[in-house]
Design an enzyme around this catalytic site. Sequence first.
Site, mmCIF file in Angstrom:
data_model
loop_
_atom_site.group_PDB
_atom_site.id
_atom_site.type_symbol
_atom_site.label_atom_id
_atom_site.label_comp_id
_atom_site.label_asym_id
_atom_site.label_seq_id
_atom_site.Cartn_x
_atom_site.Cartn_y
_atom_site.Cartn_z
ATOM 1 C CG HIS A 49 8.232 1.466 29.461
ATOM 2 N ND1 HIS A 49 8.261 0.829 30.530
ATOM 3 C CD2 HIS A 49 7.886 0.746 28.636
ATOM 4 C CE1 HIS A 49 7.982 -0.517 30.298
ATOM 5 N NE2 HIS A 49 7.846 -0.603 29.187
ATOM 6 C CB VAL A 174 5.805 -8.051 1.418
ATOM 7 C CG1 VAL A 174 6.916 -7.637 0.789
ATOM 8 C CG2 VAL A 174 4.575 -6.979 1.668
ATOM 9 N NE ARG A 316 9.717 -8.660 25.319
ATOM 10 C CZ ARG A 316 9.752 -9.744 26.492
ATOM 11 N NH1 ARG A 316 8.757 -10.389 26.833
ATOM 12 N NH2 ARG A 316 10.546 -9.341 27.429
ATOM 13 C CB ILE A 341 10.403 -1.131 17.166
ATOM 14 C CG1 ILE A 341 11.004 -0.764 15.445
ATOM 15 C CG2 ILE A 341 9.755 -0.464 17.968
ATOM 16 C CD1 ILE A 341 12.192 0.196 15.894
ATOM 17 C CB SER A 343 10.927 -3.285 25.684
ATOM 18 O OG SER A 343 10.565 -2.524 26.652
ATOM 19 C CB CYS A 407 -18.207 -12.105 30.687
ATOM 20 S SG CYS A 407 -18.112 -13.893 30.907
ATOM 21 C CB CYS A 446 -17.324 -17.658 30.510
ATOM 22 S SG CYS A 446 -18.193 -16.936 28.823
ATOM 23 C CB CYS A 451 -20.663 -14.694 23.999
ATOM 24 S SG CYS A 451 -19.004 -14.328 24.177
#
Lengths: 493, 417, 132
Positions: A49, A174, A316, A341, A343, A407, A446, A451
């Site tokens: 940003h 932890v 978030r 933390i 945005s 792909c 795909c 794959c």
Amino acid sequence: MRVGIIGAGIVGLSIARWLSRYENIEVHVIDKNPDVGWGVTKANTSIIHPCHEEDPDKHPLRMRLCLEGHDLWYEWVRELDIPSRWPGEIIVAFNDEEIHVLKHYLSLAVRNKVPGVKLLDKEELLSIEPKINPSAIMGLYAPSAGSIDPIQAAIAIAENCADNNVYFHLGEKVIDVIIRDRRVVGVVTSEKVYDFDIVINAAGLYADEISRMAGINDYYIFPRRGQYILYDSTAEPKPEKIIHTTPTPKTKGVYVLKTTDDTLLIGPTAEDLSPDKKNELRTTREGINYLLRNAEKLLPRLPPRNLVIKTFAGLRPEPSTGSFIIRFHEDPWGFIDVAGIRSPGLTAAPAIGKYVVELIHKHIDLKPKNKWKRYRKGIVRIKDLGVEDRNKLITKNPSYGRIICQCRGVSEAEIIEAINRMKKIGVKEITLDGIKFRTHTMYGRCQGSFCRVLVSLIISRYVGIKPWEITFRGGNSFYGIGEVKSLFKEVIR
Amino acid sequence: MNKTYDVAVIGGGPAGLAAAIKTADKGLKTVVIEAMNRLGGIPIQCIHTGFGLHYFKEDLTGPEFVYRFIDKVMDRDIDLLLETYVEEIINESMMSKKIKIISPKGSWIIESKTIIYAAGARERHRYEIGIPGFNVAGVYTAGEAQAMMDLYGIMPGKKILIIGSGDVGLIMARRFVLEGAEVVGVVEILGYPSGLTRNIVQCLQDFGIPLLLRHTVTEIKANNGRVSSAIISEVDESLNPTPGTEKEVKCDTIIIAAGLRPRTKLLKKMGVLIDPRTRGPIVNDYLESISVPGVFIAGNALVINDYVDYAVEQGETAAESVHEYIENKGVLSAEWRKVIPGSNILFVVPHYVSGRKDVVLYSRVSRPLENTYFQIGGIGKKIPLIKIMPSTMLRIVLRKTELSKYIGDIVVEAVEK
Amino acid sequence: MKSYVEKRVICIICPRGCEIRVRLVDGKIISVEGYSCPMGKKYAEQEVCSPKRVLMTIVRCENGDLPVVSVKTSGPVPKDKLLEISRYLAGIKVKPPIRIGDVIIRNVLDLGVDIVATRPCMPVENKYSDQK
């Protein structure tokens, strides 16, 4: 002096990178996930940003870190070979009320000394970004906005940290923070006990739980869910600029952007969940429809539904206090919160790392290393090379010519290189997601239906486990349940 | 590495192999380019019978069927490039195409006068059909599950829900049961099954597997990274889920058998026009792209076929076309006649006919119909159909003599009696 | 007392899918209705008396280019034996080379049919050894 960082997300890793510059500090990074960047980092909008949406009165620290972090990313993407693009962003207004919002952000841009921000009238707007819906009437252009690949960024920083002797303990949860005489002295994980002089809590969504282990109980984290839609690279219209609807008090609006991977991303939603819903990484019909409705405003028409290659959700970490919680505790001494933390956390991360080091420096003298490795190179992708370089590589190692992912044109050698790099940063369990994030196999049109099985065979052969024992992302996420015919043996037994 | 081929066949599945055999037999310098390390394509993993009923008049399994072609290819002077990835095809001129490839032997450009593109199809996946919920282990397309089980010996799950009642979904249901898994149901969004009656009977009814018509999965639930259940709902007339009809079905695996799409990325990139109805290329009766001369398309890359026999037939048609093309330095000019899908018709392939030769039309109806005529306007051809479903591909031969009876566009319709 | 049963069979001979009703008394067919062709009638009678199917499955293969080889029964077997045969094959492991048509098990479970390979399986080439 031993420093333990809890959380191998973009924030914990940025702190680790800054700390890895000092010779009198031994840095350990612990994460409950088998790999780095799998929490909040993995699923976000990927924007760096410009910092014209941060209010310096309400959130002075956040504004400062966002502004500084933005500029640090210019350097970090180059030093660490992180995929990035810097097309600038436009907030788009469709009515007078929204023009008002644009003007407000322009004033913040002026106050925050963000470079280059300006209003665009309709004509300018449509000539700078012709793919915007022509019903738009004004735009606020911030040319310094960029987009990075957040998970590749986490991986790049982790590899650079490992090169600078940072220790990783992945797949360890932890479960306690040890405090003696009002000082933090270590942590207990699901695997072992670590002695640390300083413990940094960068545990993202779970930071409140870690703080509580250290006796700190003055905030909590609640998840704000963001859902996303990802379209194939052939989707049109695909604007060059990052465009978004005008922010509301809660969110930065819905974005439409071309990713560093050339796909088209639409998102996020902003849904506040209760603090106990930290696993609600699911998409919903309502959420997807909300995104489509908003994207429809920004684009004259949406790409066809059959070009959707993925829908996903991220959480978030919203702090109950509304602000970043970054503090060096005196009681218990040596415990540092880097919590909430939200945005623009991705943007701010490098600056947060620097800031945390400054906090530590106030208490401890830090001695810079003579030889600190600044650079890291990404995995060589055969598809990105010219014919001559390709043939040099293939002659040396034919598996560079063995394309596994149709792909994206990803070779077997790239997958093996990813496995080696995972091992290097201490990944104990080689997962399909780990390979996906590093190589972009299973990432295209795909979605792995061709794959994935081939990738699992390569992992199987290279790591020495059966293909069905490989997981997507740890836990119970096994690729298969056993060998074919094994269900009969259960019956026989 | 520097020779120029008459024809480069892209894709070593049934359509490509059949084409290559025919071009080689006509004395054309032929190369087959295949992405995998073996020939045969998808039928190698289709271990059920139902292959070759038309072509060989025998009921073969996929591998048995396709190995008959592989053996013929091996007996001929055909160059094979396995593990070879085609990055781009460049149309230099009517008589020159350049194919950029990457393989363990190196990365170079193959030159060929013509292309037969037979790269098959890809499967629609979960996100494409829009199933929300958790992104977790245990959700596979039918083809991936088939490859896991029947090529690589990996059992995908033990309590299976299948989305889509096309033949692929039905056959996978039976495969799972025969490997000791439990199939909790097959969910179909439409009001009728999309597969053959034979498969409804032999794959579902034989094993008591419920078929839930007019239902869809509206959410995938998870536990510790693996599918734990699916929420299924009834759908209304416009195929939207009806609130209040949700049911939770326990399962650890969800198989998406929601149909195939022709793989056209390379074609689009070189300017081949696409038919939004078939999602494959727009072709003439030589199976040549109408926008890029010398590029012929066959098999599921052209149109999604029900029977492999049709894919083979298209490969052979393309091979004959290539032969003629090279002889004449192109397809000779013609007053092309458009083939137009009329009422109740989903699509017709090919899209244009020259009138110079017999042509095979491949078509599907757009909804289930009973007691209808499949009717070809102008020509006056009428074929009675007792019962026809969109899932059944119609194959109609139009003779050159029939075509010459009438001049103008050819409208294909299905009209009720 | 005579036992009277009516069974319904959906014909699979053609896409028409006739629903054929077969009436049995003491296990003997007394009437067949709803068919549109003689093939349909025959099919319905067979389905009611002794439905048979060809089994298609895989057996595991050691050191082959693929870890499984596809197989089928050489002829139709009673429908209710399908799962039993597949379960029996769980205990079988074969070795390459195997060619299409090779008999894997003769007269499986005494049913009078063989298990035959439908896909070849060749010894594995050590082509990946160069990378380690």
